[in-house]
Every structure is written in C-alpha cells, then in structure tokens.
Design a protein around this motif. Structure first.
Motif, short mmCIF file in Angstrom:
data_model
loop_
_atom_site.label_atom_id
_atom_site.label_comp_id
_atom_site.label_asym_id
_atom_site.label_seq_id
_atom_site.Cartn_x
_atom_site.Cartn_y
_atom_site.Cartn_z
N LEU A 164 9.91 10.60 -0.08
CA LEU A 164 8.93 9.51 0.03
C LEU A 164 9.57 8.12 0.09
N LEU A 165 10.62 7.88 -0.65
CA LEU A 165 11.07 6.51 -0.85
C LEU A 165 12.46 6.17 -0.31
N THR A 166 13.11 7.06 0.43
CA THR A 166 14.40 6.69 1.02
C THR A 166 14.15 5.75 2.19
N PRO A 167 14.71 4.53 2.13
CA PRO A 167 14.45 3.57 3.21
C PRO A 167 15.42 3.71 4.37
N THR A 168 15.00 3.29 5.54
CA THR A 168 15.84 3.17 6.72
C THR A 168 15.27 2.04 7.56
N VAL A 169 15.97 1.67 8.61
CA VAL A 169 15.48 0.64 9.51
C VAL A 169 15.02 1.31 10.78
N SER A 170 13.77 1.06 11.17
CA SER A 170 13.25 1.66 12.40
C SER A 170 13.89 0.99 13.61
N GLU A 171 13.85 1.68 14.73
CA GLU A 171 14.45 1.16 15.94
C GLU A 171 13.40 0.49 16.81
N GLY A 172 13.86 -0.26 17.77
CA GLY A 172 12.95 -0.88 18.72
C GLY A 172 12.90 -2.39 18.55
N PRO A 173 12.09 -3.03 19.38
CA PRO A 173 12.03 -4.50 19.34
C PRO A 173 11.38 -5.04 18.07
N ASN A 174 10.51 -4.29 17.44
CA ASN A 174 9.89 -4.74 16.19
C ASN A 174 10.39 -3.91 15.02
N ALA A 175 11.72 -3.77 14.94
CA ALA A 175 12.34 -2.96 13.89
C ALA A 175 12.05 -3.55 12.52
N SER A 176 11.75 -2.67 11.58
CA SER A 176 11.51 -3.11 10.21
C SER A 176 11.85 -1.95 9.28
N VAL A 186 0.84 -1.21 0.00
CA VAL A 186 0.00 0.00 0.00
C VAL A 186 0.87 1.25 0.00
N TYR A 187 1.95 1.23 0.78
CA TYR A 187 2.86 2.38 0.83
C TYR A 187 3.51 2.63 -0.53
N LEU A 188 3.98 1.58 -1.18
CA LEU A 188 4.64 1.75 -2.49
C LEU A 188 3.66 2.22 -3.56
N ILE A 189 2.46 1.67 -3.57
CA ILE A 189 1.46 2.11 -4.55
C ILE A 189 1.05 3.56 -4.27
N GLY A 190 0.87 3.90 -3.00
CA GLY A 190 0.55 5.28 -2.66
C GLY A 190 1.66 6.25 -3.03
N SER A 191 2.91 5.84 -2.82
CA SER A 191 4.04 6.69 -3.21
C SER A 191 4.12 6.85 -4.72
N ALA A 192 3.85 5.78 -5.46
CA ALA A 192 3.86 5.87 -6.93
C ALA A 192 2.77 6.83 -7.41
N ILE A 193 1.60 6.77 -6.81
CA ILE A 193 0.52 7.69 -7.19
C ILE A 193 0.89 9.12 -6.84
#
Length: 130
Positions: free
Chosen positions: A55-67, A20-27
């Motif tokens: 919009l599209l630069t990725p990073t890794v979030s912090e915390g126990p459920n990092a993604s 959903v995020y990628l499609i929304g960013s493309a739109i």
C-alpha cells in the motif's frame, strides 16, 4: 454547505488526493491488523508488513505530469504493458521496504523479548529468599 465546497476549492487537488490515499491506507492497514493479530506472531507480522509495503511504497510515476504514486500501481502498469524495467524497479522498491520493515520488526521483537526476560529475572531476584 457552500462554505465547505469553497474551502475544498482552495486546496490543490494533488494534496487532497494524497491525503485521501494516506487516510484510506491507514484505515485499510488498521483493518488488516485486526485480521493479522489473530495469526501466529511471525506470520501475522510478516503479512502486515506485506500489506504495508504494497500500500505505501512510493515511486515516481512516468510521463509529463509525473508525481508521487504507490509502487504497486507502477508494478501493475509494468505488467500490463510488459515493460520489464518498470516491473523490476517497482518490485525492487516493494521488496526493499519489506526487507527494511522485516529487519526493524526483528529488532523490535528481540528488544521486547529481552525486556520481558529482564523483567522476569528482576522479579525473581527480588522475591528470592536470602
């Protein structure tokens, strides 16, 4: 309708969120292109690159459920929590993407310009009287 819900239940939530995020960013980038194409070439291209990087630069979030997460969220979170390391890491990632995209845009612009000049010179050569 029940069949569609069961199909969505079989797909992991993280996959749906990323899709959903990628499609929304493309739109959003497509709409932003509609705005920036009316601007002069260098300014419009750079503003499109800026929107792309934000919009599209990725990073890794912090915390126990990092993604995987967009760097702009990490940057905003760092500003809100006044965590300097988080601000600099995410800002440098965004600036890196802007720099690489600007370099690619410059090379592409130079290639297209030289290709057009070569085509014009070829047409002039073929039409000149001997």
């Amino acid at each position: 309708m029940n069949g569609y819900v069961t199909v969505l239940d079989s797909i992991p939530e993280e996959t749906i969120a990323v899709l959903v995020y990628l499609i929304g960013s493309a739109i959003a980038l497509w709409c932003w292109y509609g705005v920036t194409k009316r601007l002069p070439k260098p300014a419009g291209g750079f503003l499109w690159i800026l929107g792309f990087a934000v919009l599209l630069t990725p990073t890794v979030s912090e915390g126990p459920n990092a993604s995987l997460a967009p760097a702009i969220f990490g940057l905003l979170f760092g500003v809100l929590t006044k965590e300097q390391d988080l601000i600099w890491i995410n800002a440098s990632l965004i600036l890196f993407v802007i720099g690489i995209a600007s370099l690619v845009g410059y090379c592409w612009s130079t290639y297209v310009t030289n290709k057009a000049k070569t085509a014009v010179n070829t047409v002039k050569k073929n039409t000149s009287p001997l």
